[in-house]
Design an enzyme around this catalytic site. Sequence first.
Site, PDB file in Angstrom:
ATOM      1  N   LYS A   1      42.327  37.249  45.008  1.00  0.00           N
ATOM      2  CA  LYS A   1      42.227  36.248  46.177  1.00  0.00           C
ATOM      3  C   LYS A   1      43.344  35.459  46.310  1.00  0.00           C
ATOM      4  CE  LYS A   1      37.365  35.979  44.637  1.00  0.00           C
ATOM      5  NZ  LYS A   1      36.414  35.286  43.554  1.00  0.00           N
TER       6      LYS A   1
ATOM      7  N   GLN B   1      35.419  30.130  40.133  1.00  0.00           N
ATOM      8  CA  GLN B   1      35.251  31.472  39.669  1.00  0.00           C
ATOM      9  C   GLN B   1      33.942  31.424  38.733  1.00  0.00           C
ATOM     10  OE1 GLN B   1      36.828  34.079  41.220  1.00  0.00           O
ATOM     11  NE2 GLN B   1      35.062  35.255  40.364  1.00  0.00           N
TER      12      GLN B   1
ATOM     13  N   ASP C   1      32.423  29.239  48.975  1.00  0.00           N
ATOM     14  CA  ASP C   1      31.586  30.449  48.301  1.00  0.00           C
ATOM     15  C   ASP C   1      30.149  30.326  49.249  1.00  0.00           C
ATOM     16  OD1 ASP C   1      32.663  32.196  46.696  1.00  0.00           O
ATOM     17  OD2 ASP C   1      32.554  30.975  44.943  1.00  0.00           O
TER      18      ASP C   1
END
Length: 299
Positions: A53, A97, A120
């Site tokens: 990422k 994460q 997200d």
Amino acid sequence: MAKIIDGKGFAARLHVTISQLTSQMQSTFGITPGLTVVLVGDNPASQVYVRNKARQAEAAGIHSETRYLSAQISQAELLRLIDQLNRNPAVHGILVQLPLPAAIDPQAVIEAIDPAKDVDGFHPLNVGRLSVGGNARLPCTPMGCLLLLKDCLGDLAGQHAIVIGRSNIVGKPMALLLLRQNCTVTIAHSQTRHLAEECRRADIVVAAVGRPQLVKRDWIKPGATIIDVGMNRIVTDSGATRLVGDVDFPALQSIAHAITPVPGGVGPMTIACLLLNTLAATYSQMNWPLPQALNELIP
Ligand code: NAP
């Protein structure tokens, strides 16, 4: 033979557009989009995802910072860090994460992120807006699946779609996105009876299960389109490991209209959509209208 849906190629094209948009933002407004990724603990798979990422964000002109935190960090300390990031104007996107260590409640952490910076799309405000309508930040993997489907099939209205899996990060938002596209949607899960029969009715099958090659050829209606979200590492007869999806890809190729491969299908789209979300979040935090090129990309 089925058309192979090239997620890798599609994502590469998205990266080019994102790079153009970030350099346009920099030259017009002097602002660089900022993404902070928080990784708690030393889960090796998460470390790989986070590195990818960060690398891809930087390559697209997005300033990326990764905060590596000990697995022993308390929930209160993590929430304090999120509060700091929420208040930092140079940070436009925050991603924690998952999974988190067992001592930390992931929902409390997700809910602590400013919904405007929730790239997200997991914050309940964004989930709610996806459900009831409104300007939601969309979860990256389902958004990537939808972009591939629309690119392959055009208008999805009236199609019968089945989503196998009902997780908060893939299955449920995928089903809501397909409903928003006017599909008729079935959601299947581990308690679903007659899964093969349910599948055979579908024009679109999205498999997000985490079971290697669960979906067999005789589950598929001829001409259906298959999106395989699964990423399962299996050990082959020779002892090597190999990544496979949730569908029996070689067998389905002779019956489907189109199908995503694993790897090279949905996976690359997830990071591209994260970068799209970061860019869109930056525009909205600066109170600038989204440029047309970005508006057209976000479903
Ligand atoms: P998850 O949270 O474990 O959810 C799996 C879902 O599958 C659950 O809803 C479960 O049902 C259902 N299920 C399990 N066994 C089943 C069976 N035999 N028949 C029907 N349904 C069954 O997984 P996830 O996070 O959604 O991820 C799913 C897969 O996608 C994994 O392989 C993951 O690695 C992959 N993934 C890929 C990406 C990407 O970027 N490509 C991103 C995210 C995830 P219940 O709810 O009843 O337990």
